[in-house]
Design an enzyme around this catalytic site. Structure first.
Site, PDB file in Angstrom:
ATOM      1  CD1 TRP A 165      18.714 -53.107  78.421  1.00 46.82           C
ATOM      2  CD2 TRP A 165      19.709 -54.408  79.941  1.00 46.82           C
ATOM      3  NE1 TRP A 165      20.032 -52.730  78.513  1.00 46.82           N
ATOM      4  CE2 TRP A 165      20.664 -53.505  79.430  1.00 46.82           C
ATOM      5  CE3 TRP A 165      20.107 -55.332  80.912  1.00 46.82           C
ATOM      6  CZ2 TRP A 165      21.993 -53.487  79.864  1.00 46.82           C
ATOM      7  CZ3 TRP A 165      21.436 -55.320  81.342  1.00 46.82           C
ATOM      8  CH2 TRP A 165      22.355 -54.405  80.816  1.00 46.82           C
ATOM      9  CG  ASP A 217      14.215 -51.945  82.951  1.00 45.95           C
ATOM     10  OD1 ASP A 217      14.497 -50.777  83.274  1.00 45.95           O
ATOM     11  OD2 ASP A 217      15.065 -52.777  82.564  1.00 45.95           O
ATOM     12  CE  LYS A 223      21.876 -47.592  81.389  1.00 49.14           C
ATOM     13  NZ  LYS A 223      21.067 -48.781  81.336  1.00 49.14           N
TER      14      LYS A 223
HETATM   15  C1  LIG Z   1      21.224 -50.230  81.645  1.00 50.05           C
HETATM   16  C2  LIG Z   1      19.945 -50.941  81.753  1.00 50.05           C
HETATM   17  C3  LIG Z   1      19.754 -52.011  82.673  1.00 50.05           C
HETATM   18  C4  LIG Z   1      20.866 -52.541  83.532  1.00 50.05           C
HETATM   19  O1  LIG Z   1      21.228 -51.641  84.497  1.00 50.05           O
HETATM   20  P1  LIG Z   1      22.370 -51.954  85.563  1.00 50.05           P
HETATM   21  O2  LIG Z   1      22.241 -50.794  86.476  1.00 50.05           O
HETATM   22  O3  LIG Z   1      23.669 -52.013  84.846  1.00 50.05           O
HETATM   23  O4  LIG Z   1      22.039 -53.231  86.233  1.00 50.05           O
HETATM   24  C5  LIG Z   1      18.515 -52.571  82.759  1.00 50.05           C
HETATM   25  N1  LIG Z   1      17.504 -52.163  81.971  1.00 50.05           N
HETATM   26  C6  LIG Z   1      17.643 -51.165  81.077  1.00 50.05           C
HETATM   27  C7  LIG Z   1      16.480 -50.748  80.244  1.00 50.05           C
HETATM   28  C8  LIG Z   1      18.865 -50.530  80.939  1.00 50.05           C
HETATM   29  O5  LIG Z   1      19.005 -49.532  80.041  1.00 50.05           O
END
Ligand SMILES: *Cc1c(COP(=O)(O)O)cnc(C)c1O
Length: 361
Positions: free
Chosen positions: A101, A171, A195
């Site tokens: 990511w 993030d 998540k």
């Molecule tokens: C799942 C995830 C993403 C991507 O998320 P989307 O909502 O599918 O765009 C980005 N960063 C992390 C750390 C993730 O776990």
């Protein structure tokens, strides 16, 4: 009705209590005669839902008044573009590459400016968090970017990078609300809801006010401007109304159960149940450096890919689902987000012990 032990990395498990409440309110939300997903986002009753969600999130994270809370759409991935489009004034940013990511975010930012990779753990397949105490921060960097919990590899920062005064962008998708944090250490935090806090379709952004300006990258779409969403209290257009409602319920569930200090204690206890077993097993082992271990995503393997496959198959038959590791890593991954009860983790470890015992014959 039968519920499984769901170890999915995302969309992921939600508290049963929250799901039941939502089910009870499905046809008639608190006497409104409508489901939340049928109501106008401009209605008084919906305004109360979004206001409560923001208030409760502020309480959970102790968010200072000079930070805005935004409920947006487009998942974590849209933030990979939104961050540089709004924050890259000098067209330079420093990225720490700790996995899939972070790499994706850096690639997206490189469309808008110069991306300096100031640290990386790619040399060992992202199995650790690099030393971030003394990074070579670029003097003209607009921000320093990190992916705080690496969902696919199962690593997490346990100390924040020294950004030498530059705004830190995190993030936090897969560790959001899993432990107390000091929001003032960050310029911007974002988290896709699916998540740890709600259904897919909502992304939460916490941003320091001085980073919200009208000085965007040229051609920035209206929907990708933080100032537009901030001025309109996340209601510039129709927000992801049902998703925000569900996140709000999860915030209330956390508050009712003692807030982030309390959930953190349980999360440590849960993670220890599985890591302690992995450290003692002759069959399974954890795949990341001990001091970088994630509390949310536990990645492990057995001594062979064939045994991994058999383990995943037998586990599924016993009701332990979504344990297959990401397609890029193989092996197994048990995601044990806030809503996974400790008994779920204990049951999994009992099953792993049994599997190891049976293999020995
Ligand atoms: C799942 C995830 C993403 C991507 O998320 P989307 O909502 O599918 O765009 C980005 N960063 C992390 C750390 C993730 O776990």
């Amino acid at each position: 009705m039968k519920r499984i032990y769901n170890f999915s990395a995302g969309p992921a498990i939600l508290p049963e209590e929250v799901l039941k409440e939502a089910a009870n309110e499905m046809m008639d939300y608190q006497g409104s005669g409508m489901s939340v997903m049928e109501m106008s986002h401009r209605s008084k009753v919906y305004q109360q839902i979004i206001d409560d969600a923001e208030k409760d999130l502020r309480e959970l994270l102790n968010i200072p008044s000079n930070y805005k809370v935004l409920f947006l759409q487009g998942g974590g991935t849209t933030q990979f573009a939104m961050v540089p489009m709004n924050l890259m004034k000098n067209k330079v940013a420093d990225y720490i590459i700790t996995g899939h990511w972070a790499k994706k975010a850096a690639e997206e930012a490189a469309v808008y400016g110069k991306v300096n990779k100031v640290a990386s753990s790619e040399d060992k397949i992202f199995s650790y968090i690099p030393d971030v105490t003394n990074l070579k921060i670029s003097p003209d960097a607009d921000y320093v970017y990190m992916c705080e919990n690496n969902t696919i590899y199962g690593t997490k920062y346990h100390t924040l990078p020294n950004t030498q005064g530059k705004p830190l962008v995190s993030d936090a998708s897969s560790c959001f609300l899993s432990e107390p944090i000091d929001v003032t250490k960050y310029g911007l935090i974002f988290a896709g809801a699916q998540k740890n806090v709600g259904p897919a379709g909502t992304v939460i952004v916490i941003i320091r006010e001085d980073l919200i300006t009208k000085d965007h990258f040229p051609f920035t779409p209206l929907m990708l401007k933080y100032d537009i969403h901030s001025e309109n209290q996340s209601m510039y257009n129709t927000p992801p109304t049902y998703g925000i409602y569900m996140c709000g319920k999860v915030f209330k569930w956390l508050l009712k159960n003692g807030g982030l200090e309390a959930i953190y204690k349980i999360n440590v206890e849960k993670a220890n149940v599985i890591y302690d077993y992995l450290d003692s097993s002759k069959l399974f082992y954890g795949t990341v450096e001990k001091k970088s271990r994630s509390l949310m995503n536990v990645c492990f393997k057995s001594i062979s890919p064939e045994i991994d496959e058999e383990f995943i198959k037998q586990a599924k038959a016993k009701g332990f689902d979504n344990l297959k590791g990401h397609r890029t890593t193989g092996g197994m991954r048990a995601s044990i987000y806030n809503a996974m009860p400790i008994n779920g983790v204990k049951a999994l470890v009992s099953f792993m012990k049994e599997f190891e015992q049976n293999l020995k014959g």
